[in-house]
Design an enzyme around this catalytic site. Structure first.
Site, mmCIF file in Angstrom:
data_model
loop_
_atom_site.group_PDB
_atom_site.id
_atom_site.type_symbol
_atom_site.label_atom_id
_atom_site.label_comp_id
_atom_site.label_asym_id
_atom_site.label_seq_id
_atom_site.Cartn_x
_atom_site.Cartn_y
_atom_site.Cartn_z
ATOM 1 N N HIS A 1 0.849 -1.207 0.000
ATOM 2 C CA HIS A 1 0.000 0.000 0.000
ATOM 3 C C HIS A 1 0.875 1.244 0.000
ATOM 4 C CE1 HIS A 1 0.778 -0.641 4.310
ATOM 5 N NE2 HIS A 1 0.556 0.660 4.469
ATOM 6 N N ASP B 1 0.627 -8.503 10.151
ATOM 7 C CA ASP B 1 0.792 -7.195 10.793
ATOM 8 C C ASP B 1 0.581 -7.300 12.304
ATOM 9 O OD1 ASP B 1 0.631 -4.499 11.507
ATOM 10 O OD2 ASP B 1 -1.338 -4.201 10.590
ATOM 11 N N HIS C 1 -5.044 -0.512 11.885
ATOM 12 C CA HIS C 1 -4.498 -1.856 12.095
ATOM 13 C C HIS C 1 -5.436 -2.693 12.949
ATOM 14 C CE1 HIS C 1 -0.495 -0.511 10.633
ATOM 15 N NE2 HIS C 1 -0.873 0.637 11.182
#
Length: 553
Positions: free
Chosen positions: A72, A193, A366
């Site tokens: 991204h 992540d 996130h």
């Protein structure tokens, strides 16, 4: 029978830290680079502009590097790309918005020869011996992707930065079906992540920020100044939507904010009705309650728009009593002091400042623990490598993986430069490659190292003392001086006794050198430095940098 190659996964950035994400996926003679990010300098990195990963492994193996693939468009994933392509000229594969943002950065860094390949979510690209697929995810910027790599020994999945947002601003849901399909077919390794691995529950939807904006805009009587990350396009879209709702014109300030808004508009990722955006010289045409100013500086950066306004140093906007300032971000660890100082200064100037997570003007991009568990449950990986986080985050994410059924000894924790080796049946730590931080200072890349940083820290904390001496040619006999100059150590006029004694100490060293017939400048300088350092520490408990300068006549 030829020995089968091992698949190697080598994180070069993003492990044990937030930012400068970069990973090399290697098999045989093929290397694919996943992301090429940067980090911003800590407070003690004086003069440093940016920090990028050590790319020496990729440069040394440039003949094997086949491509760069990007998850991204945030700086911590694309900000180092120009520095990599300057050394290793390979094609880049990314989605449409990412390509637009990357192209702007490459032009800005005067990278003339590059190949950007635009892909769509759902595409699979053959790169060397591997197939790379792009999966749509939700994050705080549109067009974010998770990637999977079909390698000769098995499939790797990298989530990129993600959260599971059921009401995304652009209406595009994360492609959970593709993750489930990959999980059913079998995944050798999941890299996921870890940024919010310490946060229980779920991360709130980005859309909740729009609701908070509407409340704040409704209550604001004067101008509204909203600071957020320039790359948070979804947040910017909601701010513009709310401005339109309350009939406010929008002024965009800050180079990165202006660039990102223009690129996102051009590519169709930002919907701005005609006539809403205005220029700085049009600001005075509208009353205070008709204006929204979008700016950079949510992290308290000294040169960013909001900080300049807070210090009354902005060329277009001065803070006035009645202004409402909305800081739509949480401070990155290490930036709390700068953000706090900016808020204080804004309040002193009479602004009403809206900040803090309790106002719901910011949500994370996130996923929290429950979302990370959902990802683990969908993928069901044989091996798990938590990425994108400081060590405590990686550790906690590993524990979540064990809760979700990953065998404890199949959870791999490491740091940047660690080689993780895989076959179809095994996964383990191997050797190491060079990895670390490379400092960018002005036009210099890597020419400022830890020793220079240490010198700058010493200069900042202790100051400098310069000793100037004129010696007779071919001897250590002093013809003039020593003259002692203080910079950042003591104010000479208030410390005459200290400086006079320091002068006498250096003069005694020169006499001793003359008596012993010492002529080498290096020896004379060393003795002056050692003697003066001891004396000044004894008197002040400080260790300034001492710089002896010898002139010869």
């Amino acid at each position: 029978m030829a020995k089968k190659e091992k698949l190697m996964v080598i994180p070069l950035g993003g492990l044990g830290e937030i930012g400068k994400n970069m990973t090399a996926i290697c098999y045989g003679d093929d290397i694919i680079v996943l992301d090429a990010g940067l980090a911003f300098p800590d407070d003690d990195m004086f003069g440093i502009d940016l920090v990028i990963p050590d790319m020496s492994y990729l440069i040394e193996n440039k003949d094997k590097v086949r491509a760069v693939v990007i998850t991204h468009g945030h700086e911590d994933h694309i900000g180092g790309l120009a520095y990599l392509l300057n050394e290793v000229n390979v094609p880049v594969y990314a989605t449409k918005l990412v390509c637009g943002l990357v192209e702007g950065k490459l032009k800005e860094n005067h990278i003339g020869n590059y190949t950007l390949n635009e892909v769509r979510h759902g595409d699979e690209v053959q790169i060397g011996c591997m197939k790379v697929g792009f999966i749509h995810t939700n994050h705080s910027i549109p067009d974010a992707s998770a990637l999977y790599f079909k390698t000769p020994v098995g499939t790797i999945v990298h989530t990129g930065d993600f959260k599971i947002d059921l009401t995304p601003v652009d209406g595009l849901l994360m492609d959970m079906h593709k993750f489930a399909e990959l999980g059913r077919r079998g995944v050798l390794l999941l890299m996921s992540d870890s940024t919010n691995a310490l946060r229980p529950g779920y991360t709130e939807s980005e859309r909740t920020v729009g609701e908070a904006f509407r409340k704040e805009f409704k209550d604001a009587e004067g101008r509204i100044i909203l600071a957020t990350f320039a790359s948070n396009i979804s947040r910017i879209q909601q701010a513009i939507n709310t401005a339109v709702l309350y009939k406010r014109k929008v002024l965009v300030l800050g180079r990165s904010m202006v660039n990102n808004v223009a690129i996102s508009q051009e590519l169709g990722y930002l919907d701005v009705p005609e006539g809403v955006l205005i220029e700085a010289d049009e600001l005075n045409r509208y009353t205070a309650d008709q204006v929204l100013i979008l700016t950079t500086g949510s992290q308290g950066e000294p040169m960013a728009g909001l900080s300049r306004m807070a210090s009354n140093n902005h060329r277009s906007v001065s803070i006035m009593p009645g202004d409402t300032v909305i800081i739509s971000a949480t401070p990155i660890p290490g930036n709390e002091t700068g953000v706090g100082r900016t808020i204080d200064n804004l309040m002193r100037l009479g602004a009403r400042v809206v900040f803090g997570s309790n106002k719901r003007i910011h949500v994370s991009g996130h996923g929290s623990q429950e979302e990370l568990k959902i990802m683990l449950g969908l993928i069901k990986p044989k091996y798990f490598l938590p990425v994108h986080g400081e060590y405590r985050m990686l550790k906690k994410h590993g524990e979540l993986a064990v809760e979700m059924g990953v065998e404890k000894d199949h959870v791999l924790l490491g740091d940047n430069g660690q080689i993780f080796e895989f076959t179809s049946r095994s996964g383990q730590k191997g050797g190491r490659v060079n990895a670390g931080r490379v400092f960018v200072d002005g036009l210099g890349v890597g020419d400022v190292g830890n020793i220079v940083i240490r010198d700058r820290q010493q200069l900042a904390m202790e100051g400098m003392v310069i000793v100037v001496m004129t010696l007779a040619k071919g001897s250590s006999h002093a013809l003039a001086g020593p003259d002692i100059v203080s910079r950042g150590f003591v104010y000479v006029r208030d410390s005459e006794e200290l400086m006079n004694e320091a002068h006498d100490k250096v003069a005694a060293v020169l006499e001793r050198c003359e008596d012993e017939n010492i002529r080498e400048w290096s020896v004379i300088k060393s003795q002056v430095r050692d003697t003066l350092s001891r004396y000044l520490f004894e008197k002040t408990r400080r260790r300034p940098m001492i710089l002896p300068i010898i002139m010869e006549v």
